[in-house]
Design a protein around this motif. Structure first.
Motif, PDB file in Angstrom:
ATOM      1  N   VAL A   1       0.826  -1.214   0.000  1.00 56.13           N
ATOM      2  CA  VAL A   1       0.000   0.000   0.000  1.00 56.13           C
ATOM      3  C   VAL A   1       0.857   1.259   0.000  1.00 56.13           C
ATOM      4  O   VAL A   1       0.472   2.278  -0.590  1.00 56.13           O
ATOM      5  CB  VAL A   1      -0.963   0.007   1.214  1.00 56.13           C
ATOM      6  CG1 VAL A   1      -1.686   1.350   1.338  1.00 56.13           C
ATOM      7  CG2 VAL A   1      -1.988  -1.118   1.076  1.00 56.13           C
TER       8      VAL A   1
ATOM      9  N   PHE B   1       1.493   3.535  -3.033  1.00 58.45           N
ATOM     10  CA  PHE B   1       0.442   4.411  -3.549  1.00 58.45           C
ATOM     11  C   PHE B   1       0.124   5.451  -2.478  1.00 58.45           C
ATOM     12  O   PHE B   1      -0.732   5.234  -1.621  1.00 58.45           O
ATOM     13  CB  PHE B   1      -0.814   3.606  -3.905  1.00 58.45           C
ATOM     14  CG  PHE B   1      -0.550   2.504  -4.893  1.00 58.45           C
ATOM     15  CD1 PHE B   1      -0.572   2.758  -6.257  1.00 58.45           C
ATOM     16  CD2 PHE B   1      -0.267   1.210  -4.459  1.00 58.45           C
ATOM     17  CE1 PHE B   1      -0.318   1.748  -7.175  1.00 58.45           C
ATOM     18  CE2 PHE B   1      -0.010   0.197  -5.367  1.00 58.45           C
ATOM     19  CZ  PHE B   1      -0.040   0.465  -6.729  1.00 58.45           C
ATOM     20  N   GLU B   2       0.821   6.583  -2.537  1.00 58.48           N
ATOM     21  CA  GLU B   2       0.726   7.579  -1.471  1.00 58.48           C
ATOM     22  C   GLU B   2      -0.679   8.145  -1.294  1.00 58.48           C
ATOM     23  O   GLU B   2      -1.044   8.608  -0.229  1.00 58.48           O
ATOM     24  CB  GLU B   2       1.715   8.716  -1.736  1.00 58.48           C
ATOM     25  CG  GLU B   2       3.162   8.261  -1.673  1.00 58.48           C
ATOM     26  CD  GLU B   2       4.127   9.402  -1.909  1.00 58.48           C
ATOM     27  OE1 GLU B   2       3.703  10.568  -1.781  1.00 58.48           O
ATOM     28  OE2 GLU B   2       5.295   9.135  -2.212  1.00 58.48           O
TER      29      GLU B   2
ATOM     30  N   ARG C   1      -3.334   6.598  -1.027  1.00 56.54           N
ATOM     31  CA  ARG C   1      -4.207   5.703  -0.268  1.00 56.54           C
ATOM     32  C   ARG C   1      -3.887   5.787   1.225  1.00 56.54           C
ATOM     33  O   ARG C   1      -3.753   4.780   1.912  1.00 56.54           O
ATOM     34  CB  ARG C   1      -4.051   4.272  -0.790  1.00 56.54           C
ATOM     35  CG  ARG C   1      -4.402   4.127  -2.269  1.00 56.54           C
ATOM     36  CD  ARG C   1      -4.051   2.764  -2.819  1.00 56.54           C
ATOM     37  NE  ARG C   1      -4.873   1.718  -2.255  1.00 56.54           N
ATOM     38  CZ  ARG C   1      -4.725   0.418  -2.532  1.00 56.54           C
ATOM     39  NH1 ARG C   1      -3.789   0.023  -3.353  1.00 56.54           N
ATOM     40  NH2 ARG C   1      -5.508  -0.481  -1.973  1.00 56.54           N
TER      41      ARG C   1
ATOM     42  N   THR D   1      -5.717   6.826   3.790  1.00 57.24           N
ATOM     43  CA  THR D   1      -6.774   6.309   4.665  1.00 57.24           C
ATOM     44  C   THR D   1      -6.717   4.787   4.733  1.00 57.24           C
ATOM     45  O   THR D   1      -6.883   4.193   5.807  1.00 57.24           O
ATOM     46  CB  THR D   1      -8.161   6.754   4.156  1.00 57.24           C
ATOM     47  OG1 THR D   1      -8.204   8.183   4.126  1.00 57.24           O
ATOM     48  CG2 THR D   1      -9.261   6.247   5.068  1.00 57.24           C
ATOM     49  N   HIS D   2      -6.472   4.146   3.596  1.00 59.73           N
ATOM     50  CA  HIS D   2      -6.319   2.687   3.541  1.00 59.73           C
ATOM     51  C   HIS D   2      -5.126   2.262   4.396  1.00 59.73           C
ATOM     52  O   HIS D   2      -5.206   1.295   5.167  1.00 59.73           O
ATOM     53  CB  HIS D   2      -6.123   2.261   2.080  1.00 59.73           C
ATOM     54  CG  HIS D   2      -6.138   0.781   1.876  1.00 59.73           C
ATOM     55  ND1 HIS D   2      -6.255   0.203   0.626  1.00 59.73           N
ATOM     56  CD2 HIS D   2      -6.042  -0.258   2.732  1.00 59.73           C
ATOM     57  CE1 HIS D   2      -6.228  -1.109   0.740  1.00 59.73           C
ATOM     58  NE2 HIS D   2      -6.090  -1.409   2.020  1.00 59.73           N
TER      59      HIS D   2
END
Length: 203
Positions: free
Chosen positions: A79, A82-83, A85, A87-88
Motif C-alpha cells: 500500500v 500508492f501515497e 491511499r 486512509t487505507h
C-alpha cells in the motif's frame, strides 16, 4: 477547441494530483515502507521461533497470529507504493497494531502459565523471542508517528492554501494580461492557485 479543452483537463488533473503530494511526505511513506519490510523479516523469524511453544495449549494460536502479522506487514508494504491511499494505510496499520497487541497478550499469558507449570511447557530460553516482539512493537510505533506527521503536514498545507488562494483556483484566459503583476499572456491559458503559489499555463 475540444482538443484544447481535453488537454487542459488532463493538465489540470495532473497538476492537482501533484500538488496534493508533498515531496516531504514521500520521505515518511518511504520510511513506513522500510519499517513494513523490517516487520516482515522479524515476523518471519518469529514464526520460526514458535517451535519453542509447540507443547503449550496456545501454540496454534501463537502461530496463526504471527503469520497474520507477517501478512499485514506485507500488505502495508504494498500500500505504501500508492501515497494517495493514506486512509487505507491508516486502516491497515490500526489492524496490524490490534493484531500485534493481541499476539503479545497471548504470548505473555503462555510464558506466565509455562513458568508456573500450567498450560504446557516452553522449550529452551526464549529471551530472543521477546526481543523480536519488542522490535515489531517499536517499528509499529514509528509507523504510527510517521502517519501523524503526514496528517499534520497535510493539514498545514490545507490551511496555507486557504489563506493564499483568495482567487478562484481555476481561470481561463484568452490573451491580454493577468492579475496586477503585469505579466502578459498572448494566448489561451489557465491559472491554478493564487497568491505566491499561482501557476499560469498558456497555450
Amino acid at each position: 477547441m475540444a482538443k484544447t479543452a481535453r488537454v487542459m483537463g488532463l493538465l489540470i488533473a495532473s497538476l492537482v494530483w501533484g500538488m496534493g503530494s508533498s515531496p516531504a511526505n514521500a520521505d515518511e511513506f518511504r520510511h513506513i515502507d522500510q519499517l513494513a519490510v523490517k516487520i516482515q523479516r522479524t515476523s518471519k523469524r518469529l514464526i520460526g521461533e514458535m517451535k519453542h511453544y509447540r507443547h503449550t495449549s496456545e501454540y496454534r494460536h501463537l502461530m496463526a497470529d504471527s503469520q497474520e502479522i507477517y501478512r499485514l506487514a506485507a500488505h502495508i508494504h504494498d500500500v505504501t507504493h500508492f501515497e494517495g491511499r493514506l486512509t487505507h494505510l491508516e486502516s491497515d496499520l490500526r489492524e496490524l497494531d490490534r493484531k500485534f497487541h493481541h499476539f503479545e497478550s497471548v504470548f505473555e499469558r503462555v510464558e506466565h502459565d509455562a513458568r508456573f507449570g500450567a498450560g504446557g511447557h516452553v522449550h529452551g530460553n526464549t529471551a530472543h523471542v521477546k526481543r523480536l516482539i519488542d522490535s515489531i512493537e517499536d517499528s509499529i510505533h514509528h509507523m504510527r508517528a510517521d502517519i501523524v506527521e503526514i496528517r499534520r503536514r497535510m493539514s498545514f498545507h490545507r490551511d496555507d492554501d486557504c489563506y493564499q488562494n483568495t482567487r478562484p483556483v481555476y481561470r481561463t484566459h484568452y490573451g491580454g494580461s493577468y492579475g496586477n503583476r503585469g505579466n502578459l499572456h498572448g494566448g489561451v491559458g489557465f491559472t491554478i492557485g493564487g497568491g505566491s503559489s499561482r501557476i499560469y499555463i498558456g497555450f
